[in-house]
Design a protein around this motif. Structure first.
Motif, mmCIF file in Angstrom:
data_model
loop_
_atom_site.group_PDB
_atom_site.id
_atom_site.type_symbol
_atom_site.label_atom_id
_atom_site.label_comp_id
_atom_site.label_asym_id
_atom_site.label_seq_id
_atom_site.Cartn_x
_atom_site.Cartn_y
_atom_site.Cartn_z
ATOM 1 N N ALA A 190 0.830 -1.212 0.000
ATOM 2 C CA ALA A 190 0.000 0.000 0.000
ATOM 3 C C ALA A 190 0.863 1.260 0.000
ATOM 4 O O ALA A 190 0.581 2.209 -0.744
ATOM 5 N N LEU A 191 1.913 1.292 0.815
ATOM 6 C CA LEU A 191 2.749 2.483 0.857
ATOM 7 C C LEU A 191 3.536 2.638 -0.446
ATOM 8 O O LEU A 191 3.685 3.745 -0.962
ATOM 9 N N ALA A 192 4.003 1.539 -1.011
ATOM 10 C CA ALA A 192 4.699 1.605 -2.294
ATOM 11 C C ALA A 192 3.775 2.152 -3.376
ATOM 12 O O ALA A 192 4.189 2.978 -4.206
ATOM 13 N N GLU A 193 2.518 1.740 -3.364
ATOM 14 C CA GLU A 193 1.565 2.246 -4.348
ATOM 15 C C GLU A 193 1.344 3.751 -4.181
ATOM 16 O O GLU A 193 1.193 4.478 -5.164
ATOM 17 N N PHE A 194 1.324 4.241 -2.934
ATOM 18 C CA PHE A 194 1.196 5.677 -2.703
ATOM 19 C C PHE A 194 2.344 6.431 -3.364
ATOM 20 O O PHE A 194 2.135 7.367 -4.138
ATOM 21 N N TYR A 195 3.587 6.029 -3.079
ATOM 22 C CA TYR A 195 4.737 6.742 -3.632
ATOM 23 C C TYR A 195 4.834 6.572 -5.152
ATOM 24 O O TYR A 195 5.232 7.493 -5.857
ATOM 25 N N ALA A 196 4.459 5.420 -5.670
ATOM 26 C CA ALA A 196 4.465 5.231 -7.122
ATOM 27 C C ALA A 196 3.458 6.168 -7.789
ATOM 28 O O ALA A 196 3.759 6.783 -8.814
ATOM 29 N N THR A 197 2.293 6.310 -7.188
ATOM 30 C CA THR A 197 1.279 7.225 -7.720
ATOM 31 C C THR A 197 1.748 8.664 -7.621
ATOM 32 O O THR A 197 1.628 9.437 -8.567
ATOM 33 N N LEU A 198 2.293 9.023 -6.479
ATOM 34 C CA LEU A 198 2.753 10.399 -6.253
ATOM 35 C C LEU A 198 3.852 10.790 -7.239
ATOM 36 O O LEU A 198 3.827 11.881 -7.808
#
Length: 128
Positions: free
Chosen positions: A21-29
């Protein structure tokens, strides 16, 4: 002893309760790519396009507790600064990815804005 190490690659790892979930946040950002390996589900990387010598990693840990910045029992310990051309233009991407604006904003001249990722790590958008 003289000289320094010559790293071929640099990784900044963030502890969190859910690595994917946190990796997806930074990838999106950042517009980067999530790279997860089945044999290591507690370690997920976020890589920029191309052959950059740096990337982020999200490491799932038991009992994760978010930093309490700027004051609190759990110190910040580290944070990320992302330099952008325009903070107002970049800010909507923070919110769309799931980040929030921190209530404490120490910059008097607006040269940086403090945000929190979905698990509470402070990071800043900074004016280039």
């Amino acid at each position: 002893m003289s000289g320094s190490i010559q790293p071929q690659h640099t990784v900044f790892a963030l502890d969190c309760p859910d690595a994917v979930a946190l990796a997806e946040f930074y990838a999106t950002l950042l517009g980067w790519e999530v790279v997860a390996e089945d044999e290591e589900p507690d370690w997920v990387e976020v890589r920029p396009p191309g052959d950059a010598a740096y990337h982020l990693a999200c490491q799932q840990v038991e009992g994760y507790r978010a930093p309490e910045w700027p004051d609190g029992a759990i110190p910040q310990q580290a944070h990320l600064d992302f330099y952008v051309e325009s903070i107002p233009d970049a800010e909507p991407r923070v919110f769309a990815a799931g980040g929030t604006r921190h209530e404490v904003q120490p910059s008097e001249d607006g040269s940086f804005v403090v945000y929190l990722d979905p698990v509470g790590h402070p990071f800043c958008l900074c004016r280039s």
